[in-house]
Design a protein around this motif. Structure first.
Motif, mmCIF file in Angstrom:
data_model
loop_
_atom_site.group_PDB
_atom_site.id
_atom_site.type_symbol
_atom_site.label_atom_id
_atom_site.label_comp_id
_atom_site.label_asym_id
_atom_site.label_seq_id
_atom_site.Cartn_x
_atom_site.Cartn_y
_atom_site.Cartn_z
ATOM 1 N N LEU A 137 63.579 31.537 22.183
ATOM 2 C CA LEU A 137 63.412 31.491 23.649
ATOM 3 C C LEU A 137 64.451 32.364 24.338
ATOM 4 C CD1 LEU A 137 61.938 30.349 26.113
ATOM 5 C CD2 LEU A 137 63.478 28.336 25.986
ATOM 6 N N ILE A 138 65.704 32.277 23.853
ATOM 7 C CA ILE A 138 66.776 33.093 24.444
ATOM 8 C C ILE A 138 66.476 34.559 24.260
ATOM 9 C CG2 ILE A 138 69.230 33.689 24.219
ATOM 10 C CD1 ILE A 138 69.731 30.726 23.528
ATOM 11 N N ILE A 139 66.024 34.932 23.031
ATOM 12 C CA ILE A 139 65.692 36.345 22.777
ATOM 13 C C ILE A 139 64.563 36.800 23.702
ATOM 14 C CG2 ILE A 139 64.767 37.941 21.031
ATOM 15 C CD1 ILE A 139 66.251 36.300 18.923
ATOM 16 N N LEU A 140 63.562 35.940 23.905
ATOM 17 C CA LEU A 140 62.440 36.287 24.785
ATOM 18 C C LEU A 140 62.923 36.527 26.221
ATOM 19 C CD1 LEU A 140 59.385 36.686 25.202
ATOM 20 C CD2 LEU A 140 59.190 34.201 25.547
ATOM 21 N N ILE A 141 63.802 35.651 26.714
ATOM 22 C CA ILE A 141 64.357 35.806 28.059
ATOM 23 C C ILE A 141 65.122 37.104 28.165
ATOM 24 C CG2 ILE A 141 65.979 34.817 29.737
ATOM 25 C CD1 ILE A 141 65.136 32.039 28.716
ATOM 26 N N LEU A 142 65.946 37.399 27.119
ATOM 27 C CA LEU A 142 66.708 38.656 27.136
ATOM 28 C C LEU A 142 65.787 39.859 27.171
ATOM 29 C CD1 LEU A 142 69.573 37.870 24.580
ATOM 30 C CD2 LEU A 142 69.784 38.182 27.059
ATOM 31 N N ILE B 278 62.765 39.994 28.424
ATOM 32 C CA ILE B 278 62.160 40.084 29.773
ATOM 33 C C ILE B 278 63.153 40.685 30.750
ATOM 34 C CG2 ILE B 278 61.256 38.722 31.710
ATOM 35 C CD1 ILE B 278 60.081 36.791 29.623
ATOM 36 N N VAL B 279 64.411 40.210 30.706
ATOM 37 C CA VAL B 279 65.440 40.730 31.614
ATOM 38 C C VAL B 279 65.635 42.212 31.374
ATOM 39 C CG1 VAL B 279 67.880 40.605 32.228
ATOM 40 C CG2 VAL B 279 66.548 38.501 31.905
ATOM 41 N N CYS B 280 65.729 42.592 30.095
ATOM 42 C CA CYS B 280 65.920 44.019 29.777
ATOM 43 C C CYS B 280 64.745 44.845 30.298
ATOM 44 C CB CYS B 280 66.072 44.207 28.269
ATOM 45 S SG CYS B 280 67.626 43.593 27.640
ATOM 46 N N PHE B 281 63.541 44.304 30.124
ATOM 47 C CA PHE B 281 62.349 45.033 30.573
ATOM 48 C C PHE B 281 62.378 45.224 32.090
ATOM 49 C CE2 PHE B 281 57.922 45.068 32.050
ATOM 50 C CZ PHE B 281 57.444 46.183 31.402
ATOM 51 N N ILE B 282 62.765 44.159 32.829
ATOM 52 C CA ILE B 282 62.820 44.232 34.289
ATOM 53 C C ILE B 282 63.863 45.259 34.708
ATOM 54 C CG2 ILE B 282 63.410 42.939 36.395
ATOM 55 C CD1 ILE B 282 62.185 40.462 35.036
ATOM 56 N N LYS B 283 65.075 45.189 34.046
ATOM 57 C CA LYS B 283 66.137 46.124 34.393
ATOM 58 C C LYS B 283 65.687 47.561 34.133
ATOM 59 C CE LYS B 283 69.729 43.547 35.645
ATOM 60 N NZ LYS B 283 70.486 43.788 36.890
ATOM 61 N N ARG B 284 65.041 47.737 32.964
ATOM 62 C CA ARG B 284 64.608 49.084 32.592
ATOM 63 C C ARG B 284 63.573 49.623 33.586
ATOM 64 N NH1 ARG B 284 65.596 51.345 27.748
ATOM 65 N NH2 ARG B 284 64.431 53.241 27.213
ATOM 66 N N GLY C 227 67.709 50.659 35.604
ATOM 67 C CA GLY C 227 69.070 50.263 35.218
ATOM 68 C C GLY C 227 69.266 50.267 33.698
ATOM 69 N N LYS C 228 70.497 50.162 33.214
ATOM 70 C CA LYS C 228 70.821 50.080 31.769
ATOM 71 C C LYS C 228 71.551 48.801 31.493
ATOM 72 C CE LYS C 228 71.036 55.028 30.804
ATOM 73 N NZ LYS C 228 71.859 56.142 30.272
ATOM 74 N N TYR C 229 71.093 48.196 30.444
ATOM 75 C CA TYR C 229 71.735 46.926 30.036
ATOM 76 C C TYR C 229 72.825 47.224 29.023
ATOM 77 C CZ TYR C 229 72.183 42.076 28.686
ATOM 78 O OH TYR C 229 72.657 40.797 28.436
ATOM 79 N N PRO C 230 74.043 46.850 29.335
ATOM 80 C CA PRO C 230 75.156 47.240 28.443
ATOM 81 C C PRO C 230 75.095 46.582 27.076
ATOM 82 C CG PRO C 230 75.920 45.713 30.115
ATOM 83 C CD PRO C 230 74.511 46.050 30.481
ATOM 84 N N GLY C 231 74.453 45.531 26.913
ATOM 85 C CA GLY C 231 74.414 44.839 25.613
ATOM 86 C C GLY C 231 73.135 45.059 24.885
ATOM 87 N N GLY C 232 72.536 46.233 25.022
ATOM 88 C CA GLY C 232 71.262 46.471 24.403
ATOM 89 C C GLY C 232 71.285 46.447 22.900
ATOM 90 N N GLY C 233 72.399 46.562 22.273
ATOM 91 C CA GLY C 233 72.453 46.561 20.785
ATOM 92 C C GLY C 233 72.628 45.210 20.174
#
Length: 1302
Positions: free
Chosen positions: A1171-1176, A1178-1184, A1188-1194
């Motif tokens: 669930l946490i990975i799924l939320i992350l 979604i957030v990354c997709f919205i930011k992208r 924007g760039k998500y600093p913790g993408g790795g």
């Protein structure tokens, strides 16, 4: 011309003449002054062993030490060639020694120095040789790498797992273990052979394992090589359930085909074995079959040598120690089960390396003397004898006329200076060799005195005395003694000179005082020494202390008057009750007495006076009794105890006559005890002056008596009074009274005629006593003549007590008589007695000696007598010599001591009964006829054999209580079986007071020496009767009762140790799936007891017993998962000391392999992570999407990499944990150990704590038990309980986590 026989006889005579002329070798005294100047060839005193194996990690030391004068120099040969030590910088020789040291600090290989070395010790008198020392370097080769296919075998079939260890030097010690480093259990079904292979007589389904590993331990390098493990798969016709296994039904109810015995080792029906004398013989028979066969051993033609035989490896191995020639023969091993039997014959040959019968010894000779060296050895085959001189064969040495080699003997004749040498004797055969050095030293040394110069010796008069004069010289000097520098040599009469230089004076007298000179003389010179002898008067107490009673408060006095030699100083010491007497202000001592004033009760006791000089001493004792204080009342005085009487007084002589005189005296005070007797003593001054002798006793009421006296004696008398307490002191002596002389009254006693030789007769008698002489110049008239001859008497007059008649016939009777005479006339003649001249050897021997009616212990003998005149003496008996030649019982050693029995018979056809014979034995005998001095030649020798009898009682019979309900009976064969044992008869019955139960009988085989009896009740007692049996019946019975048993507290185990105060408590068990950790507490001293773990499987009541030597905690393995057990611990020595029983249940199988992927908490955790990975995402997709760039993408990628890395961290395969050469080093450091609990077993399953050799610390040499396992340094206590890791394994095991993710 002489024929061959004449030449041989002449040579033999010459040889005997040479040996007769041979002088005894000189014994050199161990005197430093002699040894310092003594020139001797070298002698080897220390050397390395012949077969010398060295450790390649150490320096090489080859020992060679020798002595000699001058000091020897040393050289070496290697492989038969001169070894130049100076050219090799690694080789050095110790100073004043031949020992070699080879060092490798600067490099080099020990293998380059392998070879055969021999040391030579040399000085100007010869060369001594060491043994040939074969130097070899110890080797521990690696086990060859190999891939072992799984071994598949059908249940019930035999199997051999080959070990084939690498050939090390010395050969390795092999044993089998599993991956847990525990020994493979061995029994009569599964065992290791002498070659190291593991034999299965039949395979069970429970034998299927993946880790049968053969190990080879190399002693020198301290390493263990381990072979790759075997995997054994067992094919069964029906499914196998290990929970149904029990000892009574190993197949769990399945049908497995049975088979008759066959031999796995050795093959065929017969084989052969060669063994050397004094070594160890090992014979092995391992059989296959179902049921498992039992092995029995026999020796054809006799019994096995019981005292040297041991059975090992569950009776599969026969071991005989210290093999001798009589152990050769055919040995048969028999394997049998209920389907049949099979035999194998092993023909044993006993050979022998050479061994000494007569080892040559050093020989020291003087010039012109003779000697010999003898070298005798035996062996099989007979060894060859070779003589060498100074290391070179005698045959190739220059000829020497004074030396002659005769086989094993070298004879030396008239040796000369310069011929000293070292001789070597080499005895060799194909099995070995012996080398002995013996030098011949030709020594010339002038006489020397070895003792102290001008020694002073003081001796007591009339004592036997020895004057020592040690000396040496070569040739051995002649020694003579002289007194005061004059006269001829002293030897004979009063003196006796010994060859070692000692002079004996049989009875030292005052006239023997003086200076004695011993002179040693040889052709090389003269030496002398002097000994001053002083003869002293004996130290003696002339007035001794006497027993006395003293009233308390009075004064007591003990006399101790001493007479001694005036030139000797003496000391007088007093003791009381054997303890030194403390002289103080009260007790006073002077030269002649001890005075005790004011006597009290503490003064009572035994007082001893000891007088000592520098060379002798004398003692005397007396008791002091302390009485209560006397009163003035006479009645009190009369109550005093009686005492000895006072001595008589005023002796007077009257009424003198030729042979009598009247003696009168006045009695002394009787001291409250009437005088019962008077003893009259006399002393005369001619024959024994100063010695008082008893003359006669008279009643106590007389004080005047007539004394009967002997003629020609100068008497004086004294009187002693005697009452109930004892004797008085002697009276003062009377005046002297001298009787006139007369002719002798007595006849010499003990007249006898006998022959000391075959042509003489000695007439002997007892001389008259001194008081029977009756006058001076006593002599004897002796008469003799042939009996019944009617011839005139021959006579002689002599002063001695013997007369010898020469040139008589052999054993003829004579009439003899005797008469004593002195200056006053002749005495009475004796009666005529009969004497005989000397006897000679009987000429005829008894003939036709034979036996009849031979029974087990008796035999009737018959013989033909000899003619009476052939006895040539007084017929004494027919003397039978007989001895036990051998026993018909094979292997029984008997004493061949000769015994005799006499038969007195004069009938025409004599016979007799020989008794006390040993049954079932072979005897020999012969007979002689005997007179008083000689025996005839022997008769014919007769052999006979006694019949078989009943045996003696067993050698011992012991009854030991091995537990509460078990009796163990042990015995040994009779010392004299008196026949072939066919078995033992054991009778036993219960005992209840004086009532005996119904007897029970048990017939046992002859090779059985123990029997176990189960008791129906622990308090039951039995009486046992054991007897051995032959064909003639049962022998002597050995009876005994079983030990009494009352309760556990008083119980005594078989060891004889009682158990008071010993306890085992606090037994705890921590179970796992297939093992359990057991611990307990006890109060036994450390190392004093072994413990036994007894656990019972509750489902089928199967009981297993495990003996342990180490201290708790202990791991019990091979348990069934999910099963219930009961367990107790007891002492092996004291069975009565036991813990309480504890019940436990093992965990279900694979409880440690739970798949956590099926656990609820884990599923929930994974869902949350998803669930946490799924939320992350979604957030990354919205930011992208917003740019924007998500600093913790790795982060996702990093997490996945972490999972992959964890999966790579699986444990290594156990093969990778060995050293690169496949060996384990049990001296490895602790830092190199892997973590416990991380090793994977050979079948791929993860075990929580598997031990390997690297888990064990350093220690001493390992100890190995009978089944090949090793203990000691390989056995340590785990740092932590294994159960701690087990309980937490679900949460911490990375392996389980990986499995669940996979």
């Amino acid at each position: 011309m002489l024929g061959q026989g004449g030449h041989a006889a002449l040579a033999l005579m010459l040889l005997l003449l040479l040996l007769w002329r041979q002088a005894a070798p000189i014994e050199v005294p161990q005197d430093p002054k002699i040894l310092q100047d003594l020139k001797q060839p070298p002698t080897i005193v220390k050397q390395s062993v012949k077969d010398y194996i060295v450790d390649p990690r150490d320096n090489i030391i080859i020992e060679c030490e020798a002595k000699g004068n001058p000091v020897p120099t040393f050289s070496w040969r290697r492989n038969g060639k001169f070894f130049n030590i100076g050219k090799d910088p690694r080789v050095t020789m110790r100073k004043r020694s031949g020992t070699l040291e080879i060092g490798f600090r600067s490099g080099g290989r020990p293998e380059d120095y392998e070879g055969e070395y021999q040391c030579f010790a040399n000085n100007e008198f010869g060369v001594a040789l060491s043994n040939k020392i074969l130097l070899r370097v110890s080797k521990a080769p690696l086990w060859p790498k190999e891939v072992l296919e799984p071994v598949v075998v059908t249940e019930g079939s035999p199997l051999v797992l080959l070990c084939n260890p690498p050939p090390g030097l010395p050969p390795p010690f092999t044993f089998w273990m599993n991956s847990a480093m525990t020994p493979i259990p061995q029994d009569k079904r599964v065992s290791m052979g002498l070659n190291g292979d593991l034999y299965f007589s039949n395979v069970l389904a429970k034998d299927a394992h993946t880790d049968y590993s053969c190990n080879a331990r190399f002693l020198f390098t301290h390493t263990i090589q381990q072979k790759n493990p075997f995997t054994l798969k067992v094919q069964t016709k029906e499914p196998y359930n290990d929970t149904s296994y029990n000892a009574t039904d190993p197949y769990g109810g399945r049908r497995v085909a049975e088979s008759t015995p066959t031999f796995l080792s050795p093959s065929g029906s017969e084989s052969s074995k060669m063994v050397l004398r004094d070594e160890q013989l090992l014979l092995e028979c391992i059989a296959a079959g179902l049921p498992t066969p039992t092995i029995k051993w026999f020796k054809k033609g006799g019994d096995l040598p019981g005292r040297k035989v041991k059975f090992e490896n569950f009776n599969k191995t026969l071991k005989i120690i210290n093999v001798s020639e009589e152990d050769a023969g055919e040995y048969v091993c028999m394997a049998n089960n209920q389907l049949g039997s099979i035999r194998h014959s092993i023909f044993v040959q006993v050979k022998a390396a050479p061994y000494w019968l007569d080892k040559p010894t050093n020989l020291v000779l003087a010039p012109d003397e003779n000697g010999r060296l003898v070298c005798r050895a035996n062996g099989n085959p007979k060894p060859n004898i070779q003589w060498l001189i100074n290391g070179q064969p005698v045959d190739s040495s220059p000829p020497n006329l004074s030396r002659q080699v005769l086989g094993d003997t070298i004879i030396f004749r008239s040796v000369q200076m310069g011929s000293s040498a070292v001789y070597q004797c080499n005895a060799s055969n194909q099995h070995g060799y012996l080398l002995a050095n013996a030098f011949v030293s030709v020594l010339d040394m002038p006489p020397r005195m070895l003792g102290p110069k001008n020694q002073l010796i003081k001796v007591i008069e009339n004592n036997r005395t020895f004057l020592d004069c040690p000396f040496f010289g070569s040739p051995l000097p002649e020694l003579r003694w002289f007194k005061n520098g004059q006269g001829s040599g002293l030897d004979g009469g009063q003196y006796r000179a010994y060859i070692n230089g000692t002079l004996e004076i049989k009875r030292a007298r005052a006239e023997d005082e003086g200076t004695y000179t011993c002179v040693a003389n040889s052709i090389l010179g003269t030496a002398e020494n002097q000994v001053r002898l002083e003869v002293k008067e004996r130290t003696r107490i002339v007035r001794a202390p006497e027993h006395q009673s003293a009233i308390r408060g009075s004064t007591a006095r003990f006399d101790c008057k001493v007479k001694s030699d005036p030139s000797l100083s003496v000391t007088v010491a007093w003791t009381k009750d054997d303890k030194p007497l403390q002289l103080g202000w009260r007790l006073r001592k002077d030269d002649e007495s001890l005075t005790i004033p004011n006597v009290n009760e503490g003064d009572e006791g035994m007082y001893t006076c000891t007088v000592k000089s520098e060379i002798d001493q004398d003692t005397a004792s007396a008791r002091l009794t302390v009485l209560e204080e006397a009163s003035l009342n006479p009645s009190v005085s009369s109550a005093l105890p009686p005492d000895r009487p006072d001595p008589p007084m005023d002796l007077d002589l009257s009424d003198p006559a030729a042979r009598s005189v009247r003696l009168t005296w006045i009695p002394g005070n009787d001291h409250r005890s009437p005088i019962t007797q008077f003893l009259v003593q006399f002393e005369e001054d001619r024959w024994e002056p100063g010695r008082w002798q008893d003359l006669s006793t008279y009643p106590g009421d007389l004080n005047s008596v007539i004394l009967q006296l002997a003629p020609f004696v100068n008497y004086q008398f004294r009187v002693i009074a005697i009452n109930s307490v004892g004797q008085s002191q002697p009276s003062r002596p009377s005046p002297r009274y001298k009787t006139s002389g007369a002719a002798p009254d007595a006849i010499p006693r003990g007249l006898r005629g006998w022959g000391s030789k075959n042509d003489n007769m000695e007439i002997t008698w007892e001389p008259l006593l001194d008081l029977e002489r009756n006058g001076p110049n006593l002599h004897y008239n002796v008469w003799w003549r042939l009996k019944d001859s009617g011839e005139e008497w021959s006579n002689v007059t002599t002063v001695g007590s013997k007369h010898v008649i020469h040139n008589t016939q052999t054993y003829v009777p004579y009439e003899i008589k005797i008469q004593a005479r002195n200056e006053f006339g002749a005495g009475p003649e004796s009666n005529v007695a009969t004497g005989y001249s000397g006897e000679d050897k009987p000429t005829d021997a008894p003939t036709a000696l034979r036996v009849s009616k031979v029974e087990s212990t008796t035999a009737t003998i018959h013989w033909k007598p000899v003619a009476p005149n052939s006895v040539q003496g007084e017929f004494k008996e027919y003397r039978l010599y007989y001895w036990r030649e051998s026993s018909l019982v094979p292997g029984l050693v008997v004493s061949k001591e000769k015994k005799t029995k006499g038969f007195f018979s004069t009938v025409a056809e004599p016979s007799g009964i020989l008794s006390d014979l040993v049954p079932y034995s072979k005897y020999k005998m012969f007979m002689v006829v005997a007179n008083s001095r000689f025996e005839s030649p022997p008769s014919n020798t007769v052999e006979f054999t006694t019949k078989e009898g009943v045996p003696d009682a067993p050698k011992f019979f012991r009854i030991n209580r091995r537990g509460f309900d078990t009796l163990q009976l042990e015995w040994d064969k009779p010392l004299e079986p008196n026949g072939i044992l066919v078995g033992y008869l054991l009778k036993y019955q219960t005992v209840n007071g004086t009532r005996l139960g119904q007897p029970q009988f048990k017939n046992l085989l002859p090779n059985e020496t123990e029997f176990t009896l189960r008791l129906p009740d622990r308090s039951t007692r039995y009486k046992f009767f054991l007897s051995a049996r032959t064909q003639e019946g049962a022998g002597e019975v050995f009876a005994d009762e079983s030990p009494h048993f009352t309760n556990e507290e008083n119980f005594t185990d078989a060891t004889g140790l009682a158990a008071p105060g010993r306890e085992i408590w606090n037994l705890t068990v921590v179970p796992n799936s297939n093992y359990a950790n057991v611990s307990w507490r006890h109060n036994f001293p450390a190392g004093s007891s072994e413990f036994v773990l007894e656990y019972t499987l509750e489902s089928n009541k199967t009981v297993k017993v495990v003996a342990v030597k180490q201290q708790p905690p202990i791991t019990v393995a091979d348990l069934i998962a999910g099963a219930t057990y009961s367990l107790r611990v007891y002492s092996h020595e004291l069975n009565s000391v036991s813990s309480e029983s504890v019940s436990f249940k093992t965990k279900p199988a694979y409880i440690d392999q739970v798949d956590i992927a099926t656990q609820g908490w884990f599923i929930g955790l994974m869902c949350a992570i998803a669930l946490i990975i799924l939320i992350l995402l979604i957030v990354c997709f919205i930011k992208r999407s917003r740019g924007g760039k998500y600093p913790g993408g790795g982060c996702v990628t990093g997490y996945a990499k972490h999972l992959v890395r964890d999966k790579k961290d699986l444990p290594l395969d156990p093969v990778d944990q060995k050293d690169q050469d496949g060996s384990f080093d049990y001296h490895s450091d602790e830092d190199n150990k892997p973590l416990q609990g991380s090793q994977t077993s050979l079948d791929g399953n993860v075990k929580e704590s598997d031990d390997s050799l690297v888990d064990y610390g350093e220690g001493g040499d390992g100890q190995f038990n009978e089944d090949g396992s090793f203990i000691g340094q390989y056995t340590v206590k785990k740092d932590k309980d294994e159960t701690e890791g087990n309980e937490s394994s679900e949460a911490t095991s990375p392996v389980n986590a990986i499995y669940s993710l996979a």
